[in-house]
Design a protein around this motif. Structure first.
Motif, PDB file in Angstrom:
ATOM      1  N   ASN A   3       0.845  -1.182   0.000  1.00  0.00           N
ATOM      2  CA  ASN A   3       0.000   0.000   0.000  1.00  0.00           C
ATOM      3  C   ASN A   3       0.886   1.240   0.000  1.00  0.00           C
ATOM      4  OD1 ASN A   3      -1.948  -1.934   0.280  1.00  0.00           O
ATOM      5  ND2 ASN A   3      -2.551  -1.357   2.344  1.00  0.00           N
ATOM      6  N   HIS A   4       0.384   2.329  -0.529  1.00  0.00           N
ATOM      7  CA  HIS A   4       1.176   3.552  -0.645  1.00  0.00           C
ATOM      8  C   HIS A   4       0.392   4.741  -0.080  1.00  0.00           C
ATOM      9  CE1 HIS A   4      -1.453   4.608  -4.032  1.00  0.00           C
ATOM     10  NE2 HIS A   4      -1.305   3.341  -4.408  1.00  0.00           N
ATOM     11  N   LYS A 125      -2.822   5.387   3.969  1.00  0.00           N
ATOM     12  CA  LYS A 125      -2.351   4.568   2.860  1.00  0.00           C
ATOM     13  C   LYS A 125      -3.524   3.959   2.099  1.00  0.00           C
ATOM     14  CE  LYS A 125       2.271   3.477   4.516  1.00  0.00           C
ATOM     15  NZ  LYS A 125       3.284   2.410   4.735  1.00  0.00           N
ATOM     16  N   ILE A 126      -3.240   3.626   0.827  1.00  0.00           N
ATOM     17  CA  ILE A 126      -4.283   3.058  -0.025  1.00  0.00           C
ATOM     18  C   ILE A 126      -3.623   2.196  -1.101  1.00  0.00           C
ATOM     19  CG2 ILE A 126      -4.315   4.888  -1.783  1.00  0.00           C
ATOM     20  CD1 ILE A 126      -7.391   4.751  -1.704  1.00  0.00           C
ATOM     21  N   ARG A 127      -4.380   1.292  -1.671  1.00  0.00           N
ATOM     22  CA  ARG A 127      -3.958   0.557  -2.876  1.00  0.00           C
ATOM     23  C   ARG A 127      -5.202   0.107  -3.615  1.00  0.00           C
ATOM     24  NH1 ARG A 127      -2.036  -5.050  -4.064  1.00  0.00           N
ATOM     25  NH2 ARG A 127      -2.250  -5.508  -1.843  1.00  0.00           N
ATOM     26  N   VAL A 128      -5.227   0.348  -4.917  1.00  0.00           N
ATOM     27  CA  VAL A 128      -6.336  -0.081  -5.766  1.00  0.00           C
ATOM     28  C   VAL A 128      -5.835  -1.242  -6.623  1.00  0.00           C
ATOM     29  CG1 VAL A 128      -8.028   0.603  -7.494  1.00  0.00           C
ATOM     30  CG2 VAL A 128      -7.202   2.287  -5.818  1.00  0.00           C
ATOM     31  N   ARG A 129      -6.386  -2.398  -6.405  1.00  0.00           N
ATOM     32  CA  ARG A 129      -6.013  -3.612  -7.143  1.00  0.00           C
ATOM     33  C   ARG A 129      -7.153  -3.985  -8.072  1.00  0.00           C
ATOM     34  NH1 ARG A 129      -2.688  -7.023  -9.808  1.00  0.00           N
ATOM     35  NH2 ARG A 129      -3.233  -9.216  -9.520  1.00  0.00           N
ATOM     36  N   GLY A 136      -3.734  -7.769 -14.487  1.00  0.00           N
ATOM     37  CA  GLY A 136      -4.021  -7.140 -13.204  1.00  0.00           C
ATOM     38  C   GLY A 136      -3.222  -5.863 -13.055  1.00  0.00           C
ATOM     39  N   SER A 137      -3.749  -4.915 -12.317  1.00  0.00           N
ATOM     40  CA  SER A 137      -3.038  -3.652 -12.110  1.00  0.00           C
ATOM     41  C   SER A 137      -3.080  -3.269 -10.637  1.00  0.00           C
ATOM     42  CB  SER A 137      -3.652  -2.532 -12.958  1.00  0.00           C
ATOM     43  OG  SER A 137      -4.964  -2.222 -12.523  1.00  0.00           O
ATOM     44  N   ASN A 138      -2.074  -2.522 -10.215  1.00  0.00           N
ATOM     45  CA  ASN A 138      -1.994  -1.984  -8.860  1.00  0.00           C
ATOM     46  C   ASN A 138      -1.692  -0.496  -8.944  1.00  0.00           C
ATOM     47  OD1 ASN A 138      -2.065  -4.234  -6.682  1.00  0.00           O
ATOM     48  ND2 ASN A 138      -0.725  -5.070  -8.268  1.00  0.00           N
TER      49      ASN A 138
END
Length: 215
Positions: A3-4, A125-129, A136-138
């Motif tokens: 996560n970023h 923090k967040i991450r979109v998967r 797949g993308s992150n």
């Protein structure tokens, strides 16, 4: 993929939250130390010897209390409905269904696709998967903006990697701009790819429970 951090636009400044938590930590730490020392004095009046090493008091120091308070806030408190209204930060975490359309230059639909989206989010923090049948993308950077008139807008950059059995596809980077309504149940927006797959199109997000009910 980790996560970023993500930027907050239109909401309460994170620096203010840090100051408030720091102030609360100082007060709580001071009260705890005072109570502990008072109990030691009380025990002494009854002839009870209490040997409390300095390291014990350090466990309730302001730094330790701050770390605990911030962890609780980062994981839980900011999600509470009353906190969301004050902070103006959307809790987008959870499972989503995405229906996409890749467009031609003329605006006509080139092809349609679907994906499962997982959004991992804490206060900072967040991450979109996003995962399709082919790739797949992150997310690698993001910003969340509060729009008083329309809702919450999520802007993020991502890296997409195709599956090993999709040799015709190439890794690429892109960006997405998604507007979620105030209910935080549905969202819609656009995506733009480049550096490996120069395509663009539309995306419709809906939380899995909502998507199942509509289906």
């Amino acid at each position: 993929m980790l996560n970023h951090e993500y930027a907050l636009l239109g909401g309460v400044n994170r620096a203010f939250i840090g100051r408030y938590i720091g102030l609360a930590a100082s007060i709580i730490s001071g009260v705890i130390v005072f109570l502990v020392l008072s109990l030691i004095d009380l025990a002494s009046t009854f002839g009870v010897a209490v040997n409390l090493p300095p390291t014990a008091l350090s466990l309730v120091g302001a730094g330790v209390v701050f770390s605990i308070l911030y962890m609780v806030f980062d994981k839980f408190v900011w999600r509470w409905s009353i906190a969301v209204k004050w902070l103006k930060v959307a809790d987008l975490s959870g499972e989503w269904v995405c229906l996409g359309q890749t467009l031609k230059e003329s605006g006509e639909v080139r092809y349609e696709w679907s994906a499962e989206v997982t959004i991992c989010q804490t206060w900072d923090k967040i991450r979109v998967r996003l995962k399709t049948a082919q790739s797949g993308s992150n997310s690698i950077a993001a910003a969340l903006m509060y729009d008083e008139a329309e809702g919450y807008r999520l802007l993020y950059n991502y890296r997409n990697d195709p599956r090993a059995d999709q040799p015709e596809l190439r890794s690429h980077v892109g960006c997405a701009n998604i507007l979620f309504d105030k209910s935080l149940m549905v969202g819609s927006g656009e995506y733009f790819n480049g550096h490996g797959r120069p395509t663009f199109g539309r995306m419709e997000f809906s939380r899995k429970g909502v998507a199942a009910a509509q289906g």
